[in-house]
Design a protein around this motif. Sequence first.
Motif, PDB file in Angstrom:
ATOM      1  N   PRO A  14       4.074 -41.281  43.454  1.00  0.00           N
ATOM      2  CA  PRO A  14       3.561 -41.497  44.811  1.00  0.00           C
ATOM      3  C   PRO A  14       2.836 -42.834  44.920  1.00  0.00           C
ATOM      4  N   ASP A  15       2.483 -43.192  46.145  1.00  0.00           N
ATOM      5  CA  ASP A  15       1.792 -44.452  46.412  1.00  0.00           C
ATOM      6  C   ASP A  15       0.313 -44.295  46.053  1.00  0.00           C
ATOM      7  N   LEU A  16       0.033 -44.288  44.746  1.00  0.00           N
ATOM      8  CA  LEU A  16      -1.317 -44.118  44.230  1.00  0.00           C
ATOM      9  C   LEU A  16      -1.678 -45.317  43.366  1.00  0.00           C
ATOM     10  N   PHE A  17      -2.972 -45.594  43.271  1.00  0.00           N
ATOM     11  CA  PHE A  17      -3.452 -46.669  42.397  1.00  0.00           C
ATOM     12  C   PHE A  17      -3.634 -46.078  41.009  1.00  0.00           C
ATOM     13  N   VAL A  18      -2.752 -46.441  40.092  1.00  0.00           N
ATOM     14  CA  VAL A  18      -2.782 -45.859  38.753  1.00  0.00           C
ATOM     15  C   VAL A  18      -3.181 -46.903  37.719  1.00  0.00           C
ATOM     16  N   VAL A  19      -3.797 -46.418  36.646  1.00  0.00           N
ATOM     17  CA  VAL A  19      -4.246 -47.278  35.553  1.00  0.00           C
ATOM     18  C   VAL A  19      -3.890 -46.616  34.235  1.00  0.00           C
ATOM     19  N   GLY A  20      -3.991 -47.372  33.148  1.00  0.00           N
ATOM     20  CA  GLY A  20      -3.714 -46.852  31.821  1.00  0.00           C
ATOM     21  C   GLY A  20      -2.346 -47.256  31.328  1.00  0.00           C
ATOM     22  N   TYR A  21      -2.131 -47.096  30.032  1.00  0.00           N
ATOM     23  CA  TYR A  21      -0.878 -47.492  29.390  1.00  0.00           C
ATOM     24  C   TYR A  21      -0.564 -48.946  29.735  1.00  0.00           C
ATOM     25  N   ALA A  22      -1.588 -49.796  29.596  1.00  0.00           N
ATOM     26  CA  ALA A  22      -1.557 -51.250  29.829  1.00  0.00           C
ATOM     27  C   ALA A  22      -1.709 -51.644  31.292  1.00  0.00           C
ATOM     28  N   LEU A  23      -1.666 -50.702  32.221  1.00  0.00           N
ATOM     29  CA  LEU A  23      -1.954 -51.031  33.618  1.00  0.00           C
ATOM     30  C   LEU A  23      -3.470 -51.107  33.790  1.00  0.00           C
ATOM     31  N   ASP A  24      -3.927 -52.123  34.506  1.00  0.00           N
ATOM     32  CA  ASP A  24      -5.371 -52.357  34.574  1.00  0.00           C
ATOM     33  C   ASP A  24      -5.897 -52.368  35.998  1.00  0.00           C
ATOM     34  N   TYR A  25      -7.213 -52.313  36.070  1.00  0.00           N
ATOM     35  CA  TYR A  25      -7.943 -52.620  37.303  1.00  0.00           C
ATOM     36  C   TYR A  25      -8.971 -53.671  36.908  1.00  0.00           C
ATOM     37  N   ASN A  26      -8.709 -54.928  37.298  1.00  0.00           N
ATOM     38  CA  ASN A  26      -9.557 -56.047  36.900  1.00  0.00           C
ATOM     39  C   ASN A  26      -9.793 -56.082  35.398  1.00  0.00           C
ATOM     40  N   GLU A  27      -8.701 -55.920  34.650  1.00  0.00           N
ATOM     41  CA  GLU A  27      -8.655 -56.003  33.190  1.00  0.00           C
ATOM     42  C   GLU A  27      -9.282 -54.811  32.468  1.00  0.00           C
ATOM     43  N   HIS A  28      -9.680 -53.790  33.170  1.00  0.00           N
ATOM     44  CA  HIS A  28     -10.180 -52.562  32.563  1.00  0.00           C
ATOM     45  C   HIS A  28      -9.060 -51.508  32.558  1.00  0.00           C
ATOM     46  N   PHE A  29      -9.193 -50.522  31.688  1.00  0.00           N
ATOM     47  CA  PHE A  29      -8.300 -49.368  31.559  1.00  0.00           C
ATOM     48  C   PHE A  29      -7.022 -49.651  30.768  1.00  0.00           C
ATOM     49  N   ARG A  30      -6.818 -50.858  30.262  1.00  0.00           N
ATOM     50  CA  ARG A  30      -5.625 -51.099  29.452  1.00  0.00           C
ATOM     51  C   ARG A  30      -5.647 -50.280  28.165  1.00  0.00           C
TER      52      ARG A  30
END
Length: 221
Positions: A187-203
Amino acid sequence: IQISDNWPGYSLDLFTYPQHYYGDLENVLIPHGIIVDRTERLAKDIMQDIGDNDIVVLCVLKGGYKFCADLVEHIKNLSRNSERFISMKVDFVRLKSYHNDQSMQDMQIIGGDDLSKLTGKVSFLCVLLTLFFLFYKDIVGTGRTMKVLLNNIEKYKPKMIKVASLLVKRTSRPDGYRPDYYGFEIPDLFVVGYALDYNEHFRDLNHICVINDHGKAKYRV
């Protein structure tokens, strides 16, 4: 695999994740184990399609590096355990179409030591498409980004170009672009983790998770 819009995700209490992200996440959308299994299946599909061709894997950084590494490892393992050996070379590029928060007219392709080595080869782009959804507020820009990269690669006349993506995001403004191989439609959600980041966090988060409002505020720049 299609994840429906009403899928509530998994409770965070069911999984382990870095303590410094406690309170920053809504739920686990895709657990790491499922990501690994699905990536292995994509590797098998790719092996069946490429035949006896050697391949050049072009990884789009930064968000694509974990998916690329896992996919390449699965292809190598499948090749070692089969009657045919597939030679693989891996290169890396970064794409830049924003300066700070302003969109630039021209796409910058950074890296790639010598793309002329793609001539006559089977080329795979390993990219997490949601990387672009997360960075760029203009959803339609995602298709433009990929098309610019593909047009640039086609100048070197590779034998075949295939795009492998872990994620495809459903949006209200689809651009018509679909990768050749993808793991999950989300879905159209903001996801993080598994190398996806939010301002370089959550990778450093192994699972793909939905970030909450607290997390966005905490790491906003």
